[in-house]
Design an enzyme around this catalytic site. Structure first.
Site, PDB file in Angstrom:
ATOM      1  N   ARG A  27       3.052  -1.691  -7.143  1.00 36.88           N
ATOM      2  CA  ARG A  27       1.633  -1.290  -7.220  1.00 36.88           C
ATOM      3  C   ARG A  27       1.490   0.223  -7.246  1.00 36.88           C
ATOM      4  NH1 ARG A  27      -2.381   0.093  -3.083  1.00 36.88           N
ATOM      5  NH2 ARG A  27      -0.649  -0.017  -1.628  1.00 36.88           N
ATOM      6  N   GLY A  67     -12.021  -8.593   5.076  1.00 38.22           N
ATOM      7  CA  GLY A  67     -11.664  -7.304   4.485  1.00 38.22           C
ATOM      8  C   GLY A  67     -12.509  -7.075   3.249  1.00 38.22           C
ATOM      9  N   GLN A  90      -6.385   4.668   3.948  1.00 33.99           N
ATOM     10  CA  GLN A  90      -6.621   6.113   4.094  1.00 33.99           C
ATOM     11  C   GLN A  90      -6.953   6.762   2.755  1.00 33.99           C
ATOM     12  OE1 GLN A  90      -3.153   7.854   5.953  1.00 33.99           O
ATOM     13  NE2 GLN A  90      -3.548   6.870   7.906  1.00 33.99           N
ATOM     14  N   ALA A  95     -12.002  -7.686   0.116  1.00 35.49           N
ATOM     15  CA  ALA A  95     -12.074  -8.776  -0.865  1.00 35.49           C
ATOM     16  C   ALA A  95     -13.029  -9.865  -0.377  1.00 35.49           C
ATOM     17  CB  ALA A  95     -10.681  -9.356  -1.107  1.00 35.49           C
ATOM     18  N   ARG A 118       6.342   5.129  -5.464  1.00 31.30           N
ATOM     19  CA  ARG A 118       6.697   4.770  -4.086  1.00 31.30           C
ATOM     20  C   ARG A 118       8.046   4.103  -3.925  1.00 31.30           C
ATOM     21  NH1 ARG A 118       1.193   2.491  -1.554  1.00 31.30           N
ATOM     22  NH2 ARG A 118       0.258   4.529  -1.755  1.00 31.30           N
ATOM     23  N   GLU A 121      -2.424  10.999  -5.936  1.00 33.57           N
ATOM     24  CA  GLU A 121      -1.342  10.288  -5.249  1.00 33.57           C
ATOM     25  C   GLU A 121      -0.200  10.027  -6.227  1.00 33.57           C
ATOM     26  OE1 GLU A 121      -3.116   6.852  -3.395  1.00 33.57           O
ATOM     27  OE2 GLU A 121      -4.042   8.057  -1.844  1.00 33.57           O
ATOM     28  N   HIS A 141       5.945   1.607   2.128  1.00 35.34           N
ATOM     29  CA  HIS A 141       5.351   2.942   2.016  1.00 35.34           C
ATOM     30  C   HIS A 141       6.380   3.938   2.535  1.00 35.34           C
ATOM     31  CE1 HIS A 141       2.608   6.294   2.242  1.00 35.34           C
ATOM     32  NE2 HIS A 141       1.656   5.559   1.687  1.00 35.34           N
ATOM     33  N   HIS A 143       4.422  -2.289   3.575  1.00 36.05           N
ATOM     34  CA  HIS A 143       3.039  -1.822   3.397  1.00 36.05           C
ATOM     35  C   HIS A 143       2.170  -2.789   2.604  1.00 36.05           C
ATOM     36  CE1 HIS A 143      -0.096   1.171   3.091  1.00 36.05           C
ATOM     37  NE2 HIS A 143      -0.039   1.174   1.773  1.00 36.05           N
ATOM     38  N   ASP A 152      -1.033 -15.545   6.063  1.00 39.17           N
ATOM     39  CA  ASP A 152      -1.647 -16.872   6.259  1.00 39.17           C
ATOM     40  C   ASP A 152      -2.152 -17.500   4.953  1.00 39.17           C
ATOM     41  OD1 ASP A 152      -1.226 -15.990   8.821  1.00 39.17           O
ATOM     42  OD2 ASP A 152      -3.245 -16.357   9.555  1.00 39.17           O
TER      43      ASP A 152
HETATM   44  P1  FAD Z   1      -7.607  -7.347   4.536  1.00 34.42           P
HETATM   45  O1  FAD Z   1      -8.431  -6.133   4.460  1.00 34.42           O
HETATM   46  O2  FAD Z   1      -6.302  -7.241   5.198  1.00 34.42           O
HETATM   47  O3  FAD Z   1      -8.462  -8.478   5.260  1.00 34.42           O
HETATM   48  C1  FAD Z   1      -7.869  -9.718   5.595  1.00 34.42           C
HETATM   49  C2  FAD Z   1      -8.843 -10.501   6.432  1.00 34.42           C
HETATM   50  O4  FAD Z   1      -8.396 -11.845   6.579  1.00 34.42           O
HETATM   51  C3  FAD Z   1      -9.007  -9.963   7.860  1.00 34.42           C
HETATM   52  O5  FAD Z   1     -10.362 -10.066   8.190  1.00 34.42           O
HETATM   53  C4  FAD Z   1      -8.175 -10.953   8.691  1.00 34.42           C
HETATM   54  O6  FAD Z   1      -8.571 -11.053  10.033  1.00 34.42           O
HETATM   55  C5  FAD Z   1      -8.465 -12.230   7.953  1.00 34.42           C
HETATM   56  N1  FAD Z   1      -7.488 -13.305   8.152  1.00 34.42           N
HETATM   57  C6  FAD Z   1      -6.154 -13.296   7.902  1.00 34.42           C
HETATM   58  N2  FAD Z   1      -5.628 -14.505   8.179  1.00 34.42           N
HETATM   59  C7  FAD Z   1      -6.639 -15.295   8.627  1.00 34.42           C
HETATM   60  C8  FAD Z   1      -6.733 -16.628   9.084  1.00 34.42           C
HETATM   61  N3  FAD Z   1      -5.669 -17.456   9.147  1.00 34.42           N
HETATM   62  N4  FAD Z   1      -7.934 -17.084   9.475  1.00 34.42           N
HETATM   63  C9  FAD Z   1      -9.029 -16.308   9.453  1.00 34.42           C
HETATM   64  N5  FAD Z   1      -9.003 -15.016   9.027  1.00 34.42           N
HETATM   65  C10 FAD Z   1      -7.826 -14.520   8.614  1.00 34.42           C
HETATM   66  N6  FAD Z   1      -4.990   0.420  -0.614  1.00 34.42           N
HETATM   67  C11 FAD Z   1      -5.645   1.245  -1.444  1.00 34.42           C
HETATM   68  O7  FAD Z   1      -6.028   0.850  -2.547  1.00 34.42           O
HETATM   69  N7  FAD Z   1      -5.909   2.521  -1.051  1.00 34.42           N
HETATM   70  C12 FAD Z   1      -5.529   3.011   0.149  1.00 34.42           C
HETATM   71  O8  FAD Z   1      -5.799   4.150   0.456  1.00 34.42           O
HETATM   72  C13 FAD Z   1      -4.813   2.170   1.021  1.00 34.42           C
HETATM   73  N8  FAD Z   1      -4.378   2.616   2.233  1.00 34.42           N
HETATM   74  C14 FAD Z   1      -3.813   1.739   3.102  1.00 34.42           C
HETATM   75  C15 FAD Z   1      -3.459   2.159   4.383  1.00 34.42           C
HETATM   76  C16 FAD Z   1      -2.953   1.258   5.299  1.00 34.42           C
HETATM   77  C17 FAD Z   1      -2.584   1.735   6.684  1.00 34.42           C
HETATM   78  C18 FAD Z   1      -2.770  -0.095   4.931  1.00 34.42           C
HETATM   79  C19 FAD Z   1      -2.245  -1.078   5.910  1.00 34.42           C
HETATM   80  C20 FAD Z   1      -3.086  -0.510   3.648  1.00 34.42           C
HETATM   81  C21 FAD Z   1      -3.600   0.387   2.724  1.00 34.42           C
HETATM   82  N9  FAD Z   1      -3.936  -0.016   1.438  1.00 34.42           N
HETATM   83  C22 FAD Z   1      -4.584   0.843   0.606  1.00 34.42           C
HETATM   84  C23 FAD Z   1      -3.835  -1.420   1.048  1.00 34.42           C
HETATM   85  C24 FAD Z   1      -5.225  -2.039   1.211  1.00 34.42           C
HETATM   86  O9  FAD Z   1      -5.857  -1.496   2.335  1.00 34.42           O
HETATM   87  C25 FAD Z   1      -5.155  -3.542   1.351  1.00 34.42           C
HETATM   88  O10 FAD Z   1      -4.346  -4.089   0.358  1.00 34.42           O
HETATM   89  C26 FAD Z   1      -6.554  -4.134   1.230  1.00 34.42           C
HETATM   90  O11 FAD Z   1      -7.407  -3.538   2.167  1.00 34.42           O
HETATM   91  C27 FAD Z   1      -6.497  -5.623   1.430  1.00 34.42           C
HETATM   92  O12 FAD Z   1      -7.813  -6.101   1.493  1.00 34.42           O
HETATM   93  P2  FAD Z   1      -8.049  -7.646   1.686  1.00 34.42           P
HETATM   94  O13 FAD Z   1      -9.515  -7.840   1.747  1.00 34.42           O
HETATM   95  O14 FAD Z   1      -7.276  -8.375   0.683  1.00 34.42           O
HETATM   96  O15 FAD Z   1      -7.363  -7.982   3.093  1.00 34.42           O
HETATM   97  C1  SIN Z   2      -1.956   6.004   1.193  1.00 30.59           C
HETATM   98  O1  SIN Z   2      -2.974   6.573   1.563  1.00 30.59           O
HETATM   99  O2  SIN Z   2      -0.873   6.557   1.026  1.00 30.59           O
HETATM  100  C2  SIN Z   2      -2.028   4.546   0.934  1.00 30.59           C
HETATM  101  C3  SIN Z   2      -2.522   4.344  -0.421  1.00 30.59           C
HETATM  102  C4  SIN Z   2      -2.239   2.958  -0.875  1.00 30.59           C
HETATM  103  O3  SIN Z   2      -1.561   2.183  -0.209  1.00 30.59           O
HETATM  104  O4  SIN Z   2      -2.678   2.662  -1.986  1.00 30.59           O
END
Ligand code: FAD
Ligand code: SIN
Length: 522
Positions: free
Chosen positions: A374, A11, A44, A13, A278, A110, A232, A339, A211
């Protein structure tokens, strides 16, 4: 297999960290599905950052602290708001195409934000960010991405001189090998996202099974604030295999929540009505649904012009149309859904956990910026800011970080695998009990019942775990159970209501005894 650094997760990060790290080191990134599959890919609304003429770091800071209900780490929030705009500019340099109004970035609004400050790419911000990051990673010779590789546990090494444990790699299930693979590294970054799948209704994709938090806990790292799960308010009803999110930005542009009889109710709960924070909106909807017995409430978008909806929310318009709903003419049916995880692996300002050699970033980490709740769109921002800081820290320390031989992993795995139906049953049960008993509104009795049942499920899972060779399903079930235990234990220890944690037995905020994070370790 070895690399200087191993990253779990592709993702925002994980990949942003890997890109920054790869300037100094070799990086292996493991991810359990195809590389774009992540919460990031479904984001989104956008990324909150100070770009507006009427905005300031002070205002973004204030809004973040207010949402966090007294538990934010103020220094971390300062870092977040100040380092946000330069990180967003870096995304633009990497090729992310954000929506613009003329030359300027188009800024959305928002809940909880006092100004327009959400940088977005239509209503598919995450997909655009993920596309650009993955393209950059594919072009970097220092980065190797292993898809369909599931991290099972962290490897640790006990240093003979000091007796201190260090994280020395990751144990990984590979689709091409019968036994788990040891990937050794000088430093490990956990970026596995959140844990929405621990609840029956969630906006999160299937990968979000907690995980990283579970692995870090088992390895002895400190875990913080697991009681603060964000629900959410507006997921589309009925859900398919994953609830489809109706972005808060839709309410930001004027949509309002209504009871099924057409009356509005949010004014009765908060002066900001449908744009209240929220936690307030999710609890109000939950209360209205319980009071009326209705299975959903309406989101009325009629105050937004059709041209505005087409321009700003093309994906939501398309997705709802695909489900036979015309949001230009009729209200949307919505319910709250799990969420976001505000807690996680406790990290310092450089993304380092309490276990030597182990870093965490994104939703897996608890940097302290979100506190008890958050602020919308601060999550993608947090991932960028703290992943970059972690990469700088590892780069500076790299010459002194050893590549160690991990301690042996104890497990038998000689027995027969449990039947698939047992794993599915336990997964469904955990998700239902967490939704019913440890959801938006909690009580001591519900938490006690949940704890007793989860402990039984944990005991059975432990038996499965030591009996059989691990497959991805049992790995995820083990982590879901571990995450549920951490959420329940944290919720039981917070005898007050604050931010996202609401317990009817303690409906007040207690600043005397509870103005500190909840910290657990194994
Ligand atoms: P993720 O993007 O979830 O990536 C996790 C990664 O780890 C994936 O590649 C997964 O396959 C991998 N993984 C997990 N477990 C394992 C394992 N055991 N072994 C190997 N790989 C593994 N936030 C905002 O700031 N703005 C927004 O508009 C917003 N909208 C959102 C809309 C939706 C529908 C959702 C679900 C969330 C939204 N959020 C938003 C929250 C935000 O998207 C997430 O918090 C953020 O993307 C998390 O990023 P990340 O890199 O930490 O994890
Ligand atoms: C949303 O688009 O409502 C999600 C935004 C967020 O989770 O920060």
């Amino acid at each position: 297999m070895t690399a200087d650094v191993v990253v779990v997760g592709t993702g925002i990060a994980g990949i942003f960290f890997a890109l920054n790290m790869a300037r100094h080191a070799t990086v292996i990134v493991v991810t359990k599905k195809e590389r774009p599959e992540s919460s990031t890919n479904y984001a989104q609304g956008g990324i909150a950052a100070v770009f507006g003429n009427d905005d300031s770091f002070g205002l973004h800071r204030e809004d973040t602290l207010l949402a966090g209900a007294g538990l934010c780490h103020a220094d971390a929030v300062d870092v977040l708001v100040h380092e946000g705009p330069p990180r967003v500019r870096e995304l633009i340099e990497l090729g992310v195409r954000f929506s613009r109004e003329g030359e300027k970035l188009s800024l959305g609004r928002e809940g909880g934000h006092s100004r327009r400050r959400i940088v977005r790419a239509d209503d598919l911000t995450g997909r655009e960010v993920e596309r650009a990051l993955l393209e950059a990673a594919a072009a970097d010779p220092n980065i190797v991405i292993l898809e369909n590789h599931t991290a099972v546990d962290l490897l640790t090494t006990t240093e003979t001189s000091s007796g201190e444990r260090r994280c020395s790699g990751v144990l990984v299930l590979s689709p091409d090998a019968d036994t788990p693979l040891s990937v050794r590294a000088r430093a490990v970054m956990l970026a596995t996202g959140g844990c929405g799948q621990v609840y029956r209704h969630t906006t999160n994709p299937g990968i979000a099974t907690g995980d990283g938090v579970a692995m870090a806990f088992r390895a002895g790292a400190r875990i913080a604030n697991m009681e603060f799960i964000q629900f959410h308010p507006t997921a589309l009803y009925p859900a398919r295999e994953r609830s489809f999110l109706i972005s808060e930005a839709v309410r930001g542009e004027g949509a309002v929540l209504l009871r099924q009889d057409g009356t509005s109710f949010m004014e009765e709960y908060h002066p900001l009505a449908s744009l209240a924070p929220r936690d307030v909106v999710a609890r109000a909807i939950d209360r209205e649904m319980k009071r009326t017995g209705d299975p959903f409430v309406y989101l009325d978008c009629s105050r937004i012009s059709a041209s505005e909806i087409r321009a700003r929310f093309p994906n939501i318009l398309r997705e709802t149309a695909g489900r036979g709903i015309d949001m230009l003419r009729e209200p949307l049916s919505v319910v709250p859904a799990a969420h976001y995880l505000c807690g996680g692996v406790l990290t310092d300002m450089r993304g380092h956990s309490s276990l030597a050699g182990l870093y965490a970033a994104g939703e897996t980490a608890c940097t302290g910026v979100h506190g008890a709740n958050r602020l919308a769109s601060n999550s993608l921002l947090e991932a960028l800011v703290f992943a970059r800081r972690a990469a700088e820290d590892v780069a500076a320390l790299l010459p002194s970080l050893p590549l160690l031989e991990p301690d042996p992993v104890k497990r038998s795995h000689a027995g027969e695998a449990p039947e698939g139906v047992l794993l599915i049953h336990d997964r469904d049960e955990i998700r239902s009990l967490m939704w019913d008993l440890v959801g938006i509104v909690r009580s001591d009795e519900r938490l006690r019942i949940a704890e007793a049942r989860v402990r039984q499920l944990a005991a059975r899972n432990e038996e499965f775990w030591f009996r059989a060779a691990p497959g991805p399903e049992i790995v995820e079930l083990r982590n879901l159970i571990q995450t549920a235990v951490l959420i329940i234990r944290s919720a039981m220890s917070r005898k007050e209501s604050r931010g996202l944690h609401f317990n009817i037995d303690y409906p007040w905020r207690d600043n005397e005894r509870h103005l500190a994070p909840t910290i657990l370790r194994s």
